[in-house]
Enzyme design. Structure first.
Site, PDB file in Angstrom:
ATOM      1  N   ASP A   1      46.974  38.332  45.129  1.00 55.40           N
ATOM      2  CA  ASP A   1      46.141  37.144  45.215  1.00 55.40           C
ATOM      3  C   ASP A   1      44.856  37.600  45.892  1.00 55.40           C
ATOM      4  O   ASP A   1      44.778  38.705  46.422  1.00 55.40           O
ATOM      5  CB  ASP A   1      46.859  36.045  46.029  1.00 55.40           C
ATOM      6  CG  ASP A   1      46.209  34.688  45.786  1.00 55.40           C
ATOM      7  OD1 ASP A   1      46.857  33.663  46.072  1.00 55.40           O
ATOM      8  OD2 ASP A   1      45.068  34.653  45.290  1.00 55.40           O
TER       9      ASP A   1
HETATM   10  C1  GLC Z   1      42.963  31.909  45.282  1.00 58.07           C
HETATM   11  C2  GLC Z   1      44.315  31.400  44.857  1.00 58.07           C
HETATM   12  C3  GLC Z   1      44.743  31.896  43.520  1.00 58.07           C
HETATM   13  C4  GLC Z   1      43.520  32.077  42.639  1.00 58.07           C
HETATM   14  C5  GLC Z   1      42.703  33.206  43.228  1.00 58.07           C
HETATM   15  C6  GLC Z   1      41.395  33.432  42.473  1.00 58.07           C
HETATM   16  O1  GLC Z   1      42.902  32.136  46.646  1.00 58.07           O
HETATM   17  O2  GLC Z   1      45.392  31.530  45.772  1.00 58.07           O
HETATM   18  O3  GLC Z   1      45.660  30.934  42.969  1.00 58.07           O
HETATM   19  O4  GLC Z   1      43.898  32.390  41.308  1.00 58.07           O
HETATM   20  O5  GLC Z   1      42.432  33.020  44.607  1.00 58.07           O
HETATM   21  O6  GLC Z   1      40.559  32.330  42.650  1.00 58.07           O
END
Ligand code: GLC
Length: 754
Positions: free
Chosen positions: A278
């Site tokens: 993430d």
């Molecule tokens: C965010 C989220 C994730 C998302 C990623 C990109 O913090 O936790 O679900 O796809 O970053 O935006």
């Protein structure tokens, strides 16, 4: 400077539609020479490939990343190109309710709006696998036609507690409904030749301190509840990528957890695709790679340095490094960008809006409908539309799961489009307040960089009794919309579960006054997740739950209120009578407001310091949601799987037949009422040795076609024995109990010894 050159090269190379960097270099990536490319890559190139370019505006220590580096403005991240070997950047973009990119671009008169589809919980509430797959196809089409490669979706974490901020993006408290919905979604998106990223693997069930908190659950709870949706979807739909979660799991970062990513995901489930972090997940690039987390997003130079340093010290093996490089290249060669797809920047948004509206309708749950208050048959009726949310309708939630759509149809507009007469004086009162509150908010927040992705939702207000008296005299019906909003970076405070004071007063005043004049009251819940209903539901005549239904939300509610669509949604989670009826209620940060500044949390001195902040114990174990409530013999306000229709259905016949390694269950459902409609067959199982199991567990489900009055349909379930197994913590494997099994659909049950 070096990074910027690579970044700009990657953009240039992309512009060429494929990536043939160095002309005289014979070795260029293709689908058949990946091993050769891996062997030809330097350590520097390998570390570059496995770490993304970075987040716009944030420095990777050497370079500050700009929008153009994202290739598609508003995308969440891109990988680094290696032009020498013909390796292009690929584009990763959010999100579960629709593609999330910037709708406008500098010096470009064209717009890039995307369709806001119903959010995850609304899709799950449809209990319609075909419909979810169709939604996935439409979203996948927009991902491809706007030049992206991987959609960072679906969000598939279990709604363990009604207050988790991202429940709107997720599907259910139940692992089977979650997993099957995710599988359908992934199949739909990937039909369009783009990838998905099932997320957040795993046990990311709160937003509070999400980057540093430690989720602690039993092995059985992990296997039967929290891993299960990912297992179902990964085995059935083969998502191109998996996104590991921010949190620790029993003291080890999920994104640096070989047990999770190598032993379970790849070893047991046979997953062959790529795992990415993430955004900013974990804290060590080498540990990510060594644990089987291939791609580090959005990436920074220090993560690359950690990889290079660990490799040189022998702490990161050749095998692990090359395996991640290989999986990344295997992903890239599947992507539209690598294959030079000439995207149109012109998806059929009109057709997708219609899909969004239809699918929003099917997710709407009818909780109450006394004396057939609904549908509103006569268009001549004047309607008083109360509740500020009616005029500032919530189409989606907060954070990366929100879409930049061109418009949202609010309930006023939707009701007008359906031909209803709405009280104009009342409408003006609310619209003036929306305008005034919004202007005040904008003024106070101008130039402030407050909570990331913040979304303003105007507050409801009291209306004096005499005014309501007037509306009751001049209108035939009252509709009250209540709104609840939530999203990434923060969980909901326990107060969000209950009615606010002004909402209580509104319901009391409107229902008393309208009932005194023999007029009826309908409540519409435009909400992100479960809330309290038991204390006020007897005061109103009908309750409808459209969730956050996307950009066509107001039209979808009007379609159901008018009877154009017969509601067929069912609750994907329990509506508890009280928050503290939630199994494990106390093991959740229900009273700790986490806001954006704690998005990255506070790295705990030790993870045993603050309960429900530095660590959360999943004390309810496998007894999540209805599994726990029923085990405790408690009643829900509205139970998991509940939902009414404008017609009635009968389960005519339920039979089970044993085969060698499975059972076949057939059920016949009849429309026993007067209104055409769809029904959901929810197949539950009660296992032998009840002491160690929930009273019943969802096993599978199917939705009928639209049945006309008197029409029946037979549905068949093919249940392999391994789906009846449970996790044995001593054996560390799943086992199937021998004994009598009970299968149930609706009010019918059949038993069989297995
Ligand atoms: C965010 C989220 C994730 C998302 C990623 C990109 O913090 O936790 O679900 O796809 O970053 O935006």
């Amino acid at each position: 400077m070096k990074k910027a050159i690579i970044a700009s090269l990657s953009v240039a190379c992309l512009a060429m539609g494929s990536c043939s960097g160095n002309k005289d270099n014979a070795l260029q990536l293709n689908k058949n020479n990946i091993d050769e490319i891996v062997n030809a890559m330097t350590l520097e190139e390998k570390s570059l490939l496995l770490v993304g370019i970075g987040m716009p505006g944030m420095s990777g220590t050497e370079t500050v990343v700009g929008e153009t580096d994202m290739i598609i403005p508003g995308a969440a991240g891109v990988t680094n190109a290696i032009p020498r070997l013909g390796i292009p950047s690929i584009v990763l973009a959010d999100g579960p309710a629709g593609l999330r990119i910037k709708p406008t671009r500098e010096n470009d008169s064209k717009t890039y709006y995307c369709t806001a589809f119903p959010v995850g919980v609304c899709l799950a509430a449809s209990w319609n696998k075909q419909l979810v797959e169709q939604t996935g196809e439409a979203i996948g089409n927009e991902v491809r036609e706007y030049g992206c490669d991987i959609l960072l979706a679906p969000g598939t974490n279990i709604q363990r507690n009604p207050l988790c901020g991202r429940n709107y993006e997720y599907y259910s408290e139940d692992p089977i409904l979650s997993g099957m919905t995710a599988a359908a979604y992934i199949k739909g998106v990937q039909k369009m030749g783009v990838g998905t990223s099932i997320k957040h693997f795993a046990l990311n069930n709160q937003e509070t301190n999400r980057s540093y908190m430690d989720s602690r659950a039993s092995e059985r709870a992990k296997r039967e509840i929290y891993y299960k949706p990912f297992e179902i979807a990964i085995k059935e739909a083969k998502p191109w990528t998996v996104m590991s979660s921010y949190n620790y799991i029993d003291g080890v970062y999920a994104s640096q957890n070989p047990t999770l990513l190598q032993d379970v995901l790849r070893g047991e489930w046979g997953y062959k695709g790529l795992v990415m972090t993430d955004w900013f997940g974990g804290d060590n690039g080498a540990a990510n790679i060594q644990s089987g987390n291939d791609l580090i997003m959005p990436g920074s130079d220090d993560r690359r340095a950690q990889i290079i340093e660990a490799y040189k010290k022998g702490e990161l093996s050749d095998e692990a490094l090359n395996a991640s490089v290989k999986r990344t290249l295997e992903l890239i060669v599947k992507c539209p960008t690598f294959n030079g797809y000439q995207y149109s920047n012109n998806p059929d948004l009109k057709a997708h809006a219609q899909i969004s509206r239809n699918n929003a309708c099917e997710g709407i749950v009818l909780l109450k409908n006394n004396d057939n208050t609904l549908p509103i048959t006569s268009k001549s009726k004047n309607i008083a539309l109360f509740g500020i949310t009616s005029y500032c309708y919530n189409s989606g939630g907060i954070g990366s799961g929100d879409v930049n759509e061109a418009y949202t149809v609010d309930l006023l507009e939707g009701m007008k489009n359906a031909g209803f007469n709405l009280d104009t004086k009342l409408a003006k009162k609310y619209q003036d307040s929306v305008k005034e509150q919004t202007e005040k908010y904008d003024k106070e927040h101008a130039g402030k960089n407050d909570a990331i992705f913040a979304k303003f939702t105007p507050k409801d207000f009291a209306i004096n009794g005499n005014e309501i008296e007037g509306y009751a005299l001049t209108n035939e019906l009252a509709i009250i919309t209540l709104g609840r909003m939530s999203g990434e970076f923060a969980d909901r405070h326990i107060s969000e579960f209950y009615l606010k004071e002004e909402e209580k007063n509104l319901i009391n005043q409107v229902s008393e006054t309208f009932h005194k004049n023999n007029k009826k009251v309908v409540v519409v819940l435009n909400i992100c997740g479960a809330m309290e209903t038991a204390s006020w539901r007897d005061k109103v005549d009908a309750i409808l739950v459209p969730w956050l239904g996307g950009q066509e939300g107001g039209n979808a509610v009007a379609d159901v209120l008018s009877g154009k669509v017969n509601p067929s949604g069912k609750l994907p989670m329990t509506f508890y009578k009280d928050y503290f009826d939630t199994p494990g209620a106390k093991n959740f940060p229900y009273d700790k407001i986490a806001d954006a500044k704690s998005m990255f949390g506070d790295k705990a001195v030790n993870r045993d310091s603050i309960e429900n902040y530095d660590y959360t114990i999943y004390s309810e174990d496998i007894f999540v949601g209805y599994r726990g409530l029923e085990k405790e013999g408690k009643e829900a306000a509205y139970p998991f799987g509940y939902g009414l229709s404008y017609t009635t259905f009968q389960i005519e016949d339920l039979k089970v037949e044993r085969k060698k390694t499975k059972v076949i269950i057939k059920v016949t459902i009849k429309n026993s009422g007067d209104f055409p409609g769809k029904e959901v067959a929810q197949l539950f199982v009660t296992s032998p040795h009840a002491e160690k199991h929930p009273l019943r567990e969802l096993l599978d489900y199917q939705k009928t076609d639209k049945l006309i009055a008197g029409q029946s349909q037979e549905l068949t379930f093919d249940i392999d024995f391994d789906r009846l197994s449970c996790w044995d913590e001593e054996l560390h494997s799943s086992t199937m109990d021998i004994g009598e099994y009970t299968f149930q659909v609706g009010d019918k049950k059949v038993k069989i010894k297995l």
